[in-house]
Design a protein around this motif. Structure first.
Motif, short mmCIF file in Angstrom:
data_model
loop_
_atom_site.label_atom_id
_atom_site.label_comp_id
_atom_site.label_asym_id
_atom_site.label_seq_id
_atom_site.Cartn_x
_atom_site.Cartn_y
_atom_site.Cartn_z
N ALA A 112 0.82 -1.22 0.00
CA ALA A 112 0.00 0.00 0.00
C ALA A 112 0.85 1.26 0.00
CB ALA A 112 -0.96 0.00 1.20
N LEU A 142 -1.37 1.99 -4.09
CA LEU A 142 -2.56 2.82 -3.94
C LEU A 142 -2.99 3.41 -5.28
CD1 LEU A 142 -1.56 4.56 -0.60
CD2 LEU A 142 -3.55 3.08 -0.91
N GLU A 171 0.64 9.46 0.60
CA GLU A 171 0.01 8.16 0.79
C GLU A 171 -1.32 8.28 1.54
OE1 GLU A 171 2.68 5.37 2.55
OE2 GLU A 171 4.21 5.63 1.00
N ARG A 207 -4.73 6.95 0.05
CA ARG A 207 -5.49 5.95 0.79
C ARG A 207 -6.92 6.42 1.07
NH1 ARG A 207 -7.59 6.01 5.19
NH2 ARG A 207 -6.45 7.89 5.79
N ILE A 225 -8.98 -2.32 1.28
CA ILE A 225 -7.60 -2.33 1.78
C ILE A 225 -7.58 -3.09 3.10
CG2 ILE A 225 -5.62 -0.95 2.47
CD1 ILE A 225 -6.72 1.36 0.83
#
Length: 552
Positions: free
Chosen positions: A16, A21, A124, A128, A139
């Motif tokens: 991730a 992502l 990130e 996310r 996720i």
């Protein structure tokens, strides 16, 4: 072992980070169910990359989240993205690069989004948060992939839930390894990284430095290169709360650094005595590696799992996002039924030459660090010292422009050898690493423009292919394109821009742009028998030598 509750992901993604992502978003926005597995309990552990370049931010604009990243900027989006070369923070300036990486807000005709200096963990979090809003994207943190196998029906992955401490299996049509340099997916598919390890040893220290921004006279910058024989290093602001990074470069093999030693070394390097407090201290080794294979049937690699290089030029994380954009729309097209197998074959054919070029650039940038630029007497307050600083400053300007002002690399890479690009036989221009010249030549990024209503041309591109047609193209021709692509199941958006500069940016009367904003085909007339063209750009025809084959 037990089997997990029924899930219906079409694609499993391992890792991730930004590449994983980005792939989840690319698939999720196309309504392709996917499951992202991450062994950690959250994203954003390591303070790695800090540059989100203009091309990556164009993708964020396409996903609708460029404003969210802008708002997350810890230093403020207007903070000057200057790079200052100095003897040390308390010493003399040697030279500077203003608006490095093109981070300054404002409209530039060459691109839709400016770059941004922002910690990777902040990027990130934005990625996310958006991915988790997309239906079909799941996720799972604390999920460690142990092994996988594949057959004609799909890929079957063994996963360990690190919280519940149990193991389960999950299956999908495809598996993508975005799991970094030590990729289990790469190992499981039998691919190897080839290249050179240990170009240099370095440290990355994140530290708290109250008052450091006000303690020197060099002005605000995102990065200060400290050129001296004592502690050649990079230093700069990183986040809110007086959080900075410090990177001693080219340290010897027996060099070790802990939190207490870090504070002392920062004082020595900067010449500024403040109560520094190290937050993290990590050794890293600069290397050059490229994967020998990015695909094994239903399994693919993206990001650091298939390429590693020194982080000079800000390419690494951004290149991983671009990998996922390229692979993502192609996986979605195949799973939606209109993309052929050659689309998936084209992923490595398109991306690996770009990786080779960027690795060469990063290694060239790495070859000239503060260790190589330092000179005895560079900090001296006398005419000899001033003359030496002028000479070193001129050398830096001549050698380092390609590191901080490289739109030619960021926007100018082209898919010259792609089997799914309808090359027209035109001669490829020489690669210019500094200067980007827009072109609608097949394989190139479609030229950008701002429209008179204030929007970007890219804002009007569709989720699938986009046809750009001159105003004088008969509607019957445009309708023929619509009907042929509709028959192939290909989503198509038609644009007929009327502004004057359009004909200069797009000199052919018709240009067909792919979902990733690269030109698939151009021409003055739609072929009378377009089946071969459509089969090629949708991956239903494999072409051995794309440069030698063109469509009339």
């Amino acid at each position: 072992m037990k089997t997990s509750p029924p899930v219906i992901p079409r694609v499993l993604i391992v890792g991730a980070g930004p590449a994983g992502l980005a792939l989840a978003i690319e698939l999720g926005q196309r309504r392709i169910p996917c499951l992202l597995l991450e062994r950690n309990d959250r994203v954003g552990y390591a303070p790695r990359a800090k540059t989100t370049n203009v091309r990556t931010r164009e993708h964020l604009r396409r996903w609708g989240i460029a404003p969210q990243l802008r708002a997350a900027s810890p230093l403020g989006v207007d903070y000057p993205s200057n790079v200052v070369f100095c003897t040390r923070l308390s010493g003399h300036e040697l030279t500077r690069f203003e608006n490095a990486f093109f981070c300054a807000p404002g409209r530039n005709p060459l691109y839709a989004e400016h770059a941004q200096w922002i910690p990777q963990y902040s990027l990130e979090e934005v990625l996310r948060a958006h991915a988790q809003t997309l239906p079909g994207v799941e996720i799972r943190f604390n999920s460690e992939v142990l092994a996988f196998e594949q057959d004609a029906q799909g890929v079957h992955v063994t996963v360990r839930d690190l919280q519940r401490e149990d193991t389960y299996t999950v299956s999908a049509d495809y598996l993508v390894g975005a799991d970094g340099a030590r990729s289990l997916v790469r190992e499981g598919m039998g691919a190897k990284l080839e290249g050179q390890y240990g170009l240099s040893r370095n440290y990355n220290i994140v530290f708290h430095a109250p008052g450091l921004a006000q303690a020197h006279a060099l002005g605000p910058a995102i990065m200060y290169w400290q050129i001296n024989e004592d502690v050649p290093s990079l230093i700069g602001p990183m986040d809110r709360g007086d959080t900075w990074f410090f990177m001693p470069t080219g340290v010897p093999a027996d060099f070790r650094l802990d939190a207490e030693g870090s504070a002392a070394l920062i004082r020595r390097a900067t010449g500024i005595d403040l109560p520094y407090r190290a937050l993290s201290t990590d050794e890293w080794v600069a290397s050059r590696f490229l994967g020998d294979n990015y695909r094994d049937r239903r399994v693919f690699l993206v990001g650091d799992a298939c390429h590693l290089h020194p982080p000079f030029g800000g390419y690494g994380m951004n290149m991983g996002v671009a990998d996922s954009v390229d692979l993502g729309w192609k996986l979605a097209a195949v799973l939606a039924g209109w993309g052929g197998e050659a689309l998936l074959d084209s992923y490595m054919a398109e991306r690996r030459p770009v990786h080779q070029m960027v690795l060469d650039e990063a290694v060239a940038n790495h070859a000239l660090l503060g260790n190589q630029l330092a000179r005895a007497g560079l900090d001296a307050d006398d005419p000899a010292g001033a003359a030496l600083r002028e000479d070193v400053g001129a050398r830096i300007q001549a050698a380092k422009s390609r590191e901080f002002t490289t739109l030619g690399v960021v926007l100018g890479y082209r898919y010259e050898d792609s089997p799914v690009i309808a090359h027209d036989g035109s001669r490829a221009p020489q690669m210019d690493y500094l200067n980007y010249v827009p072109s609608n030549r097949p394989g190139a990024r479609a030229p950008h423009a701002w429209l008179h209503d204030g929007s970007s041309l890219y804002d009007h591109f569709g989720e699938g292919f986009t046809l750009l047609a001159h105003a004088d193209v008969p509607e019957t021709v445009v309708q023929a394109v619509r009907e042929r692509l509709r028959a192939a199941g290909v989503p198509l958006t038609v644009l007929r821009p009327a502004w004057g500069a359009f004909a200069e940016l797009y000199p052919t009367r018709l240009t067909l742009v792919r979902p990733d904003q690269h030109v698939a085909w151009r021409g003055d007339d739609w072929p009378d028998a377009p089946d071969a063209l459509v089969a090629r750009i949708t991956g239903h025809t494999a072409v051995a030598s794309p440069r030698q084959k063109a469509f009339a």
